[in-house]
Scaffold this motif. Structure first.
Motif, PDB file in Angstrom:
ATOM      1  N   VAL A 177      43.502  25.975  21.088  1.00 12.67           N
ATOM      2  CA  VAL A 177      43.186  27.303  21.617  1.00 12.67           C
ATOM      3  C   VAL A 177      42.979  27.149  23.118  1.00 12.67           C
ATOM      4  O   VAL A 177      42.212  26.295  23.557  1.00 12.67           O
ATOM      5  N   LYS A 178      43.682  27.943  23.895  1.00 11.27           N
ATOM      6  CA  LYS A 178      43.532  27.931  25.352  1.00 11.27           C
ATOM      7  C   LYS A 178      43.026  29.314  25.758  1.00 11.27           C
ATOM      8  O   LYS A 178      43.613  30.328  25.388  1.00 11.27           O
ATOM      9  N   LEU A 179      41.920  29.345  26.504  1.00  5.27           N
ATOM     10  CA  LEU A 179      41.290  30.604  26.887  1.00  5.27           C
ATOM     11  C   LEU A 179      41.150  30.688  28.404  1.00  5.27           C
ATOM     12  O   LEU A 179      41.006  29.667  29.076  1.00  5.27           O
ATOM     13  N   ASN A 180      41.138  31.915  28.902  1.00  2.00           N
ATOM     14  CA  ASN A 180      40.816  32.089  30.320  1.00  2.00           C
ATOM     15  C   ASN A 180      39.298  31.939  30.474  1.00  2.00           C
ATOM     16  O   ASN A 180      38.560  31.860  29.491  1.00  2.00           O
ATOM     17  N   THR A 181      38.837  31.884  31.705  1.00  2.35           N
ATOM     18  CA  THR A 181      37.422  31.610  31.962  1.00  2.35           C
ATOM     19  C   THR A 181      36.499  32.638  31.323  1.00  2.35           C
ATOM     20  O   THR A 181      35.491  32.292  30.703  1.00  2.35           O
ATOM     21  N   ARG A 182      36.818  33.908  31.445  1.00  2.50           N
ATOM     22  CA  ARG A 182      35.968  34.961  30.874  1.00  2.50           C
ATOM     23  C   ARG A 182      35.846  34.805  29.359  1.00  2.50           C
ATOM     24  O   ARG A 182      34.756  34.836  28.797  1.00  2.50           O
ATOM     25  N   ASP A 183      36.995  34.641  28.688  1.00  5.51           N
ATOM     26  CA  ASP A 183      36.977  34.497  27.235  1.00  5.51           C
ATOM     27  C   ASP A 183      36.263  33.219  26.815  1.00  5.51           C
ATOM     28  O   ASP A 183      35.533  33.202  25.827  1.00  5.51           O
ATOM     29  N   TRP A 184      36.465  32.140  27.571  1.00  2.35           N
ATOM     30  CA  TRP A 184      35.783  30.870  27.291  1.00  2.35           C
ATOM     31  C   TRP A 184      34.265  31.068  27.275  1.00  2.35           C
ATOM     32  O   TRP A 184      33.576  30.658  26.352  1.00  2.35           O
ATOM     33  N   GLU A 185      33.783  31.709  28.328  1.00  2.00           N
ATOM     34  CA  GLU A 185      32.341  31.935  28.447  1.00  2.00           C
ATOM     35  C   GLU A 185      31.822  32.824  27.325  1.00  2.00           C
ATOM     36  O   GLU A 185      30.748  32.574  26.779  1.00  2.00           O
ATOM     37  N   GLN A 186      32.583  33.839  26.972  1.00  6.59           N
ATOM     38  CA  GLN A 186      32.163  34.732  25.890  1.00  6.59           C
ATOM     39  C   GLN A 186      32.134  34.010  24.547  1.00  6.59           C
ATOM     40  O   GLN A 186      31.170  34.145  23.785  1.00  6.59           O
ATOM     41  N   VAL A 187      33.183  33.247  24.253  1.00  6.91           N
ATOM     42  CA  VAL A 187      33.253  32.538  22.964  1.00  6.91           C
ATOM     43  C   VAL A 187      32.085  31.571  22.830  1.00  6.91           C
ATOM     44  O   VAL A 187      31.368  31.574  21.825  1.00  6.91           O
ATOM     45  N   PHE A 188      31.862  30.743  23.855  1.00  7.43           N
ATOM     46  CA  PHE A 188      30.820  29.736  23.721  1.00  7.43           C
ATOM     47  C   PHE A 188      29.413  30.321  23.831  1.00  7.43           C
ATOM     48  O   PHE A 188      28.487  29.825  23.184  1.00  7.43           O
ATOM     49  N   SER A 189      29.251  31.380  24.591  1.00  7.98           N
ATOM     50  CA  SER A 189      27.945  32.055  24.619  1.00  7.98           C
ATOM     51  C   SER A 189      27.611  32.611  23.245  1.00  7.98           C
ATOM     52  O   SER A 189      26.474  32.474  22.759  1.00  7.98           O
ATOM     53  N   ARG A 190      28.587  33.231  22.608  1.00  5.58           N
ATOM     54  CA  ARG A 190      28.352  33.812  21.284  1.00  5.58           C
ATOM     55  C   ARG A 190      28.099  32.735  20.228  1.00  5.58           C
ATOM     56  O   ARG A 190      27.210  32.892  19.383  1.00  5.58           O
ATOM     57  N   LEU A 191      28.897  31.659  20.270  1.00  3.35           N
ATOM     58  CA  LEU A 191      28.682  30.587  19.294  1.00  3.35           C
ATOM     59  C   LEU A 191      27.310  29.948  19.470  1.00  3.35           C
ATOM     60  O   LEU A 191      26.602  29.717  18.478  1.00  3.35           O
ATOM     61  N   GLU A 192      26.933  29.675  20.711  1.00  3.23           N
ATOM     62  CA  GLU A 192      25.625  29.075  20.959  1.00  3.23           C
ATOM     63  C   GLU A 192      24.496  30.004  20.515  1.00  3.23           C
ATOM     64  O   GLU A 192      23.513  29.553  19.927  1.00  3.23           O
TER      65      GLU A 192
END
Length: 82
Positions: free
Chosen positions: A31-46
């Motif tokens: 999975v390759k994400l742009n910076t915004r999506d990266w931050e959203q995905v990992f913020s939500r998972l955490e």
């Protein structure tokens, strides 16, 4: 929490952030994400798992769902006090 549940949570979170379909995300090797999506995905998972992954500050913006699932599972089981 089983590894399968964590995998489904990761896929669900990616889909919610990116708008991609479950089928599309579930078949990706990486999975390759742009910076915004990266931050959203990992913020939500955490937030959902109540853990710190360190992934928010990573400069890499791609990952294997399988590898992430195992890392999250290990992190969760390390946090269990017996």
């Amino acid at each position: 929490m089983t590894p399968h549940f964590i995998r489904q949570l990761v896929i669900h979170t990616i889909c919610n952030v990116t708008g991609a379909s479950h089928k599309e995300v579930a078949t990706l090797e990486w999975v390759k994400l742009n910076t915004r999506d990266w931050e959203q995905v990992f913020s939500r998972l955490e937030a959902t798992l109540d853990i710190q992954t360190g992934m928010l500050i990573s400069v890499e913006r791609s990952f294997s769902i399988e590898t992430l699932m195992h890392a999250l599972y290990a992190k969760l089981t390390d946090n269990i006090v017996t």
